[in-house]
Design a protein around this motif. Structure first.
Motif, PDB file in Angstrom:
ATOM      1  N   ARG A 173       0.859  -1.182   0.000  1.00 32.70           N
ATOM      2  CA  ARG A 173       0.000   0.000   0.000  1.00 32.70           C
ATOM      3  C   ARG A 173       0.894   1.229   0.000  1.00 32.70           C
ATOM      4  NH1 ARG A 173      -5.588   0.726   3.312  1.00 32.70           N
ATOM      5  NH2 ARG A 173      -6.305   2.549   2.184  1.00 32.70           N
ATOM      6  N   GLU A 174       0.762   2.028  -1.030  1.00 31.91           N
ATOM      7  CA  GLU A 174       1.635   3.170  -1.180  1.00 31.91           C
ATOM      8  C   GLU A 174       1.267   4.264  -0.187  1.00 31.91           C
ATOM      9  OE1 GLU A 174       1.456   4.451  -5.166  1.00 31.91           O
ATOM     10  OE2 GLU A 174       2.449   2.662  -5.973  1.00 31.91           O
ATOM     11  N   GLY A 175       2.245   5.142   0.087  1.00 30.07           N
ATOM     12  CA  GLY A 175       1.995   6.291   0.939  1.00 30.07           C
ATOM     13  C   GLY A 175       2.384   6.055   2.380  1.00 30.07           C
ATOM     14  N   ARG A 176       2.332   7.140   3.143  1.00 32.18           N
ATOM     15  CA  ARG A 176       2.694   7.094   4.547  1.00 32.18           C
ATOM     16  C   ARG A 176       1.450   6.860   5.409  1.00 32.18           C
ATOM     17  NH1 ARG A 176       7.211  11.474   5.970  1.00 32.18           N
ATOM     18  NH2 ARG A 176       7.729   9.824   7.445  1.00 32.18           N
ATOM     19  N   ILE A 177       1.681   6.758   6.720  1.00 34.94           N
ATOM     20  CA  ILE A 177       0.612   6.436   7.663  1.00 34.94           C
ATOM     21  C   ILE A 177       0.600   7.477   8.773  1.00 34.94           C
ATOM     22  CG2 ILE A 177      -0.192   4.750   9.369  1.00 34.94           C
ATOM     23  CD1 ILE A 177       1.186   2.596   7.628  1.00 34.94           C
ATOM     24  N   LEU A 178      -0.582   7.945   9.137  1.00 38.86           N
ATOM     25  CA  LEU A 178      -0.759   8.826  10.290  1.00 38.86           C
ATOM     26  C   LEU A 178      -1.488   8.053  11.383  1.00 38.86           C
ATOM     27  CD1 LEU A 178      -0.732  11.633  11.714  1.00 38.86           C
ATOM     28  CD2 LEU A 178      -2.928  12.081  10.605  1.00 38.86           C
ATOM     29  N   LYS A 179      -0.927   8.082  12.582  1.00 38.87           N
ATOM     30  CA  LYS A 179      -1.569   7.420  13.721  1.00 38.87           C
ATOM     31  C   LYS A 179      -1.884   8.461  14.779  1.00 38.87           C
ATOM     32  CE  LYS A 179      -1.128   3.626  17.028  1.00 38.87           C
ATOM     33  NZ  LYS A 179      -0.267   2.519  17.523  1.00 38.87           N
ATOM     34  N   LEU A 180      -3.183   8.626  15.047  1.00 38.46           N
ATOM     35  CA  LEU A 180      -3.634   9.562  16.070  1.00 38.46           C
ATOM     36  C   LEU A 180      -3.907   8.809  17.361  1.00 38.46           C
ATOM     37  CD1 LEU A 180      -6.106  12.459  15.903  1.00 38.46           C
ATOM     38  CD2 LEU A 180      -6.662  10.573  17.426  1.00 38.46           C
ATOM     39  N   VAL A 181      -3.418   9.352  18.475  1.00 39.87           N
ATOM     40  CA  VAL A 181      -3.712   8.782  19.795  1.00 39.87           C
ATOM     41  C   VAL A 181      -4.139   9.912  20.723  1.00 39.87           C
ATOM     42  CG1 VAL A 181      -2.139   6.823  19.567  1.00 39.87           C
ATOM     43  CG2 VAL A 181      -1.274   8.963  20.513  1.00 39.87           C
ATOM     44  N   GLY A 182      -5.021   9.600  21.657  1.00 36.59           N
ATOM     45  CA  GLY A 182      -5.464  10.594  22.620  1.00 36.59           C
ATOM     46  C   GLY A 182      -6.901  10.371  23.032  1.00 36.59           C
ATOM     47  N   LYS A 183      -7.394  11.259  23.865  1.00 39.62           N
ATOM     48  CA  LYS A 183      -8.780  11.204  24.321  1.00 39.62           C
ATOM     49  C   LYS A 183      -9.494  12.423  23.744  1.00 39.62           C
ATOM     50  CE  LYS A 183      -9.686   9.807  28.498  1.00 39.62           C
ATOM     51  NZ  LYS A 183      -9.853   9.751  29.984  1.00 39.62           N
ATOM     52  N   VAL A 184     -10.408  12.170  22.812  1.00 40.29           N
ATOM     53  CA  VAL A 184     -11.057  13.247  22.072  1.00 40.29           C
ATOM     54  C   VAL A 184     -12.549  13.272  22.418  1.00 40.29           C
ATOM     55  CG1 VAL A 184     -11.516  14.217  19.797  1.00 40.29           C
ATOM     56  CG2 VAL A 184      -9.394  12.949  20.200  1.00 40.29           C
ATOM     57  N   SER A 185     -13.027  14.404  22.877  1.00 38.59           N
ATOM     58  CA  SER A 185     -14.445  14.538  23.231  1.00 38.59           C
ATOM     59  C   SER A 185     -15.112  15.584  22.345  1.00 38.59           C
ATOM     60  CB  SER A 185     -14.596  14.933  24.704  1.00 38.59           C
ATOM     61  OG  SER A 185     -13.962  16.187  24.937  1.00 38.59           O
ATOM     62  N   GLY A 186     -16.435  15.526  22.286  1.00 42.31           N
ATOM     63  CA  GLY A 186     -17.202  16.503  21.511  1.00 42.31           C
ATOM     64  C   GLY A 186     -17.445  16.109  20.072  1.00 42.31           C
ATOM     65  N   ILE A 187     -17.054  14.896  19.691  1.00 41.09           N
ATOM     66  CA  ILE A 187     -17.236  14.447  18.304  1.00 41.09           C
ATOM     67  C   ILE A 187     -18.716  14.457  17.932  1.00 41.09           C
ATOM     68  CG2 ILE A 187     -16.812  12.583  16.658  1.00 41.09           C
ATOM     69  CD1 ILE A 187     -14.586  11.605  18.574  1.00 41.09           C
ATOM     70  N   GLY A 188     -19.555  14.001  18.845  1.00 37.23           N
ATOM     71  CA  GLY A 188     -20.986  13.871  18.563  1.00 37.23           C
ATOM     72  C   GLY A 188     -21.763  15.171  18.574  1.00 37.23           C
ATOM     73  N   SER A 189     -21.102  16.300  18.871  1.00 40.77           N
ATOM     74  CA  SER A 189     -21.818  17.579  18.912  1.00 40.77           C
ATOM     75  C   SER A 189     -22.016  18.180  17.526  1.00 40.77           C
ATOM     76  CB  SER A 189     -21.050  18.581  19.785  1.00 40.77           C
ATOM     77  OG  SER A 189     -19.835  18.961  19.163  1.00 40.77           O
ATOM     78  N   TRP A 190     -21.366  17.605  16.513  1.00 39.21           N
ATOM     79  CA  TRP A 190     -21.435  18.160  15.165  1.00 39.21           C
ATOM     80  C   TRP A 190     -22.610  17.569  14.391  1.00 39.21           C
ATOM     81  CZ3 TRP A 190     -18.221  22.002  13.335  1.00 39.21           C
ATOM     82  CH2 TRP A 190     -17.143  22.333  14.168  1.00 39.21           C
TER      83      TRP A 190
END
Length: 241
Positions: free
Chosen positions: A35-52
């Protein structure tokens, strides 16, 4: 004699088969999927996603230099709202110069940026996997408006100095209580923000129409109509904090 001939034919066929195997004519094929291309890995605790509302997505995304429209993106699952999260975006092409945790609209245009990795940070990554550790982050719709609109365009007159024009404080921690269900100091017939009804909210009128304030506000977001839409959609979706 007939039996002897049949036996010889059978034996000969077997010998040819084993000889073919020994010579490697029958072999197991190996398929390597890359699979070509690079990879981004996000880690953390993210809140407020469902408010959109459904017209927006909270995503990790890649952008070309100087372009606000994502080349590649992956949404953060609403089910992970407030929980520890690990999310991988793969197949990032070479023309991507910026990686963001952001909000995009239906046109894939970035409307609110919460965290950004620039070209230098991407190129300095030691491996093809680029890490984005966001810690604990609030990406709610109102938080986006605070960061992208009020903090950048409004607080110079509304709270960052010794006072606030018309008594309206738009600084972080005070803006919500100064806006929602609060009568306008200029025109008391309107609430500054009337949840569920942008067109009857004074904030909408001041930013979109002439004649509602002695000081012009139409130029504040004239270069960013998507921000005006953002504010209206926040109000129409009950102006949640």
């Amino acid at each position: 004699m007939k039996k002897y001939i049949l036996f010889c034919l059978f034996f000969g066929l077997c010998a040819l088969t084993f000889s073919s195997c020994d010579e490697g004519r029958i072999s197991e094929k190996e398929f390597v999927v890359t699979r070509e291309g690079r990879i981004l890995k996000l880690v953390g605790k993210v809140s407020g996603i469902g408010s959109w509302p459904s017209s927006y997505d909270v995503v990790i995304a890649g952008f070309e230099e100087g372009d606000k429209y994502s080349v590649v993106s992956k949404p953060l699952p609403v089910s992970s709202d407030g929980a520890e999260l690990q999310l991988v975006l793969s197949g990032i092409p070479e023309n991507v110069s910026t990686l963001k945790l952001c909000v995009i609209n239906r046109l894939r245009r970035s409307v609110v940026d919460f965290q950004t990795l620039d070209k230098e940070a991407i190129s300095s990554a030691a491996t093809d996997t680029i890490m984005m550790d966001v810690g604990t982050l609030d990406v709610s719709m109102y938080r986006g408006i605070q960061a992208q609109v009020f903090d950048r365009r409004c607080i110079g007159c509304h709270g960052s100095s010794t006072g606030a024009a018309a008594g309206l404080y738009l600084t972080e921690g005070r803006s919500y209580g100064s806006l929602v269900n609060i009568p306008s100091a200029i025109n008391g017939g309107y609430m500054r923000v009337k949840p569920g009804n942008a067109k009857e909210s004074y904030l909408h009128l001041v930013l979109n129409e002439e004649g509602h304030d002695s000081h012009g506000h139409l130029d504040i977001l004239s270069a960013g109509p998507e921000k005006l839409t953002l504010i209206d959609e926040w109000i129409n979706n009950d102006a949640r904090q």
